[in-house]
Design a protein around this motif. Structure first.
Motif, PDB file in Angstrom:
ATOM      1  N   PHE A 172       0.824  -1.217   0.000  1.00  0.00           N
ATOM      2  CA  PHE A 172       0.000   0.000   0.000  1.00  0.00           C
ATOM      3  C   PHE A 172       0.852   1.259   0.000  1.00  0.00           C
ATOM      4  CE2 PHE A 172      -2.609  -3.167   2.184  1.00  0.00           C
ATOM      5  CZ  PHE A 172      -3.795  -3.058   1.483  1.00  0.00           C
ATOM      6  N   THR A 184       1.167   5.088   1.759  1.00  0.00           N
ATOM      7  CA  THR A 184       1.046   5.409   3.182  1.00  0.00           C
ATOM      8  C   THR A 184      -0.388   5.747   3.582  1.00  0.00           C
ATOM      9  OG1 THR A 184       1.810   7.617   2.549  1.00  0.00           O
ATOM     10  CG2 THR A 184       3.396   6.185   3.631  1.00  0.00           C
ATOM     11  N   ASP A 185      -1.189   6.189   2.632  1.00  0.00           N
ATOM     12  CA  ASP A 185      -2.582   6.521   2.928  1.00  0.00           C
ATOM     13  C   ASP A 185      -3.495   5.309   2.756  1.00  0.00           C
ATOM     14  OD1 ASP A 185      -4.381   8.458   3.766  1.00  0.00           O
ATOM     15  OD2 ASP A 185      -5.069   8.840   1.719  1.00  0.00           O
ATOM     16  N   ALA A 186      -2.923   4.213   2.270  1.00  0.00           N
ATOM     17  CA  ALA A 186      -3.671   2.961   2.059  1.00  0.00           C
ATOM     18  C   ALA A 186      -4.873   3.143   1.134  1.00  0.00           C
ATOM     19  CB  ALA A 186      -4.094   2.352   3.394  1.00  0.00           C
ATOM     20  N   LYS A 187      -4.767   4.049   0.181  1.00  0.00           N
ATOM     21  CA  LYS A 187      -5.840   4.208  -0.800  1.00  0.00           C
ATOM     22  C   LYS A 187      -5.474   3.541  -2.116  1.00  0.00           C
ATOM     23  CE  LYS A 187      -8.783   7.914   0.593  1.00  0.00           C
ATOM     24  NZ  LYS A 187      -9.514   9.103   0.225  1.00  0.00           N
ATOM     25  N   ILE A 210     -11.407 -13.832  -6.616  1.00  0.00           N
ATOM     26  CA  ILE A 210     -10.973 -13.201  -5.361  1.00  0.00           C
ATOM     27  C   ILE A 210     -10.713 -11.712  -5.597  1.00  0.00           C
ATOM     28  CG2 ILE A 210      -9.165 -13.152  -3.595  1.00  0.00           C
ATOM     29  CD1 ILE A 210      -8.780 -16.199  -4.175  1.00  0.00           C
ATOM     30  N   ALA A 241     -13.984  -9.903  -5.963  1.00  0.00           N
ATOM     31  CA  ALA A 241     -14.628  -9.749  -4.658  1.00  0.00           C
ATOM     32  C   ALA A 241     -13.976  -8.613  -3.871  1.00  0.00           C
ATOM     33  CB  ALA A 241     -14.527 -11.056  -3.871  1.00  0.00           C
ATOM     34  N   MET A 242     -12.669  -8.504  -3.965  1.00  0.00           N
ATOM     35  CA  MET A 242     -11.965  -7.429  -3.267  1.00  0.00           C
ATOM     36  C   MET A 242     -12.344  -6.057  -3.815  1.00  0.00           C
ATOM     37  SD  MET A 242     -10.057  -8.868  -1.005  1.00  0.00           S
ATOM     38  CE  MET A 242      -8.939  -7.561  -0.514  1.00  0.00           C
ATOM     39  N   SER A 285     -15.572  -4.129  -2.539  1.00  0.00           N
ATOM     40  CA  SER A 285     -15.491  -3.418  -1.273  1.00  0.00           C
ATOM     41  C   SER A 285     -16.651  -3.631  -0.311  1.00  0.00           C
ATOM     42  CB  SER A 285     -15.375  -1.906  -1.540  1.00  0.00           C
ATOM     43  OG  SER A 285     -15.448  -1.177  -0.361  1.00  0.00           O
ATOM     44  N   ARG A 286     -17.468  -4.606  -0.539  1.00  0.00           N
ATOM     45  CA  ARG A 286     -18.579  -4.804   0.388  1.00  0.00           C
ATOM     46  C   ARG A 286     -18.641  -6.264   0.811  1.00  0.00           C
ATOM     47  NH1 ARG A 286     -22.428  -0.599  -0.077  1.00  0.00           N
ATOM     48  NH2 ARG A 286     -23.607  -1.646   1.546  1.00  0.00           N
ATOM     49  N   PRO A 307     -14.073   1.432  -5.725  1.00  0.00           N
ATOM     50  CA  PRO A 307     -13.381   2.579  -5.117  1.00  0.00           C
ATOM     51  C   PRO A 307     -11.867   2.392  -5.060  1.00  0.00           C
ATOM     52  CG  PRO A 307     -14.339   1.202  -3.416  1.00  0.00           C
ATOM     53  CD  PRO A 307     -14.750   0.594  -4.728  1.00  0.00           C
ATOM     54  N   PHE A 308     -11.405   1.168  -5.324  1.00  0.00           N
ATOM     55  CA  PHE A 308      -9.971   0.894  -5.181  1.00  0.00           C
ATOM     56  C   PHE A 308      -9.204   1.253  -6.432  1.00  0.00           C
ATOM     57  CE2 PHE A 308     -11.859  -2.000  -2.124  1.00  0.00           C
ATOM     58  CZ  PHE A 308     -11.095  -1.712  -1.012  1.00  0.00           C
TER      59      PHE A 308
END
Lengths: 133, 463
Positions: free
Chosen positions: B60, B62-65, B308, B311-312, B315-316, B391-392
């Motif tokens: 990731f 540092t903001d993990a976005k 997988i 599914a990731m 985000s739900r 959103p990823f």
């Protein structure tokens, strides 16, 4: 079920969280019913020892949380993409890390023979053909 | 004492190792990952993430976005990518020239190196009858809306499509050796012919001694040391930059770690009434090839994700998640790949761990949002009942951190691939990219590696 890398408490936590994320619903079996966690060492064994130690600690803490706290935490994690503040990155990393573990043990070809129901990959219609020669 | 030690075996290191080995140089190749082949590549998606990637699958910022996918295996990124091989256009090279001051960043100057690489690999440009339903819907809708698209060119030799092979399986390494990875394309035969390669060896420190270089490394956790007259760093943006940072080169090279970019990708899924089976067959055959979108700084790619990963991306969890996954085979997918600003920075913390700052700038956001809006139009225009925008963002193209340039205050590597001030330390991987080209980077990484190979072999009179 035992793991060479994760404690029993950690495994229990994964099953608890897994059933919250993927409950039994219609033709979908719950996470723990499928039993894909039996192969979790195949995933964890490649992680650096320090990361495994941190994972054990985190999961052990989660294992002792009451259901309502755990549900609040999962909800907080799930909605963390739009959150800001110093804790938001931690929630986002937790979210991806835990969902990664859960989904990897659920949407998988590696399921114990003791599970006789329809496999999640079959339910979603995923049937990859690999021609090898 | 080796003539050259090459660190890394991806598109850059694989090419350079091959060329120097064929030229008869006394070389050693070091690779942090394991040597796998078509028989031993992982056969499941979960095993692929765990075994082939640093960080157990994802790293990731540092903001993990934003998540980054970085491989650790002989062959590097070329083992897991789609091996889409495009030359850069004038827009990309002109922007590189402007940023770096390097005047040979042109298609004309690199043409012979592109030619050499393309000649060595099996290349295939897709055709209409190779599109799956996902691609058909994408192209039909693009035609109606007026978005120009084109067929992709992939490095592959025999994907057995006529026998029903699904290329999504090769995201964990090609089980047919069809994909033209640096392993299948270069190293496999060289290793069989005696190439000196040591795997599971992570370089932790570079010590420059004037005419020689000493490398300290961990080989399956045991400390080892190597010495060479020259080294070539080919660990990619993260690997090469990390090695230089933790060896203390930041003091002399203030630009080290800066100018990181990654072509962030945002996937949107369209739900249709009909069965699509977007993961079947060749799952990536077309993309936007529209001058307007190129000018605007993004492109659209017609792709899909295994279960997988899909599914990731949604985000739900719970019933909502199950409802989406129940419709997996009725989904199509398009992603917007943003030509992002090189505002990122690669750092190493006091424990030796990588940290990545990757601010998503206002321009990046604007490009993402425009792209997403266009994707929604394309999907609904062709009959999607619902559009899910993930959103990823994922960064697959890791570029910069040790950029090339003429000014040692603003760059790390000089126009002859030498680390500024060090005549026997070379870099030719994606870490030298001055900014994001907006085009798949692999072929140009190999062309630059070919240019460096020719330079090294020429300087040593054929070695």
């Amino acid at each position: 079920m035992a793991s060479n890398y994760l404690s029993n408490s950690a495994l229990k936590a994964i099953n608890r969280i897994g059933d919250m994320m993927i409950p039994r619903n219609g033709e979908f079996p719950s996470f723990s019913e499928v039993g894909g966690i039996a192969y979790i060492d195949d995933l964890v064994s490649y992680a650096p020892p320090a990361d495994i130690k941190d994972l054990n600690l985190l999961l052990t803490i989660l294992a002792f949380m009451p259901n309502f706290v755990l549900r609040w935490l999962l909800n907080r994690m799930e909605n963390s993409m739009e959150s800001s503040g110093p804790l938001a990155p931690i929630f986002r990393m937790l979210d991806v890390g835990l969902r990664g573990l859960i989904f990897s043990c659920y949407y998988t070809e590696k399921i114990p023979a003791s599970y006789t129901g329809k496999k999640p990959l079959d339910i979603i219609g995923f049937d990859l053909t690999r021609v090898e020669d | 004492m080796y003539d050259y030690i090459i660190i890394g075996t991806g598109p850059s290191g694989g090419n350079i190792a091959h060329n120097l080995f064929k030229a008869g140089a006394n070389i050693l190749v070091l690779e942090a990952g394991k040597l796998m082949n078509k028989k031993t590549f992982p056969r499941t998606e979960a095993d692929t993430s765990a075994r082939l990637y640093w960080g157990g699958g994802i790293e990731f910022d540092t903001d993990a976005k934003m998540g980054f996918l970085r491989t650790r295996v002989v062959g590097g990124t070329s083992i897991v990518n789609q091996c889409l091989l495009d030359r850069f256009d004038d827009i990309a090279f002109n922007d590189w020239k402007a940023e770096s001051g390097v005047n040979w960043f042109t298609n004309e100057q690199l043409a012979k190196h592109y030619d050499t690489v393309e000649h060595a690999l099996a290349l295939h440009t897709f055709t209409a009858n190779e599109m799956n339903r996902n691609a058909q819907l994408f192209t039909q809708s693009c035609d109606k809306i007026g978005v120009k698209w084109g067929y992709l060119r992939k490095g592959q030799s025999d994907c057995a499509q006529e026998r029903g092979n699904d290329c999504m399986a090769c995201l964990g390494g090609c089980h047919r050796d069809s994909k033209q990875s640096s392993y299948a394309g270069y190293l496999r035969d060289d290793i069989a012919a005696g190439l000196n390669i040591q795997t599971e060896t992570e370089v932790t420190q570079i010590v420059h001694n004037g005419n020689t270089v000493t490398l300290h490394a961990l080989q399956q956790s045991k400390p080892v040391t190597f010495q060479a007259k020259n080294i070539v760093l080919a660990g990619g943006a993260f690997g090469t930059t990390k090695m230089l940072l933790q060896s203390g080169f930041k003091k002399q090279l203030p630009a080290l770690g800066k100018n990181f970019s990654t072509h962030p990708q945002f996937m949107s899924f369209g739900l249709f009434n009909e069965e699509i089976h977007a993961y079947k067959g060749y799952f990536q055959t077309v993309a936007s090839k529209d001058p307007n979108l190129r000018q605007k700084g993004y492109k659209l790619e017609n792709v899909f994700a295994p279960p997988i990963s899909a599914a990731m991306l949604f985000s739900r969890t719970g019933a909502y998640h199950q409802e989406i996954m129940r419709n997996y085979t009725r989904m199509t997918c398009i992603e917007v790949a943003v030509r992002d600003e090189n505002a990122g920075e690669i750092k190493v913390d006091n424990k030796g761990k990588l940290t990545i700052d990757k601010p998503f700038t206002a321009q990046d956001r604007r490009r993402r949002d425009e792209g997403r809006e266009l994707i929604a139009n394309i999907l609904t225009n062709e009959g999607a009942k619902k559009v899910y925008a993930s959103p990823f963002s994922v960064g697959l193209h890791l570029m910069g951190g040790s950029v090339m340039g003429t000014d040692s205050a603003k760059s790390v590597v000089d126009p002859e691939f030498r680390v500024h001030g060090y005549k026997n330390m070379f870099v030719a991987d994606s870490s030298i990219y001055p900014n994001a080209p907006g085009i798949n980077p692999s072929l140009t990484i190999m062309a630059l590696a070919q240019k460096l190979s020719d330079q090294l072999i020429g300087a040593n009179h054929g070695i």
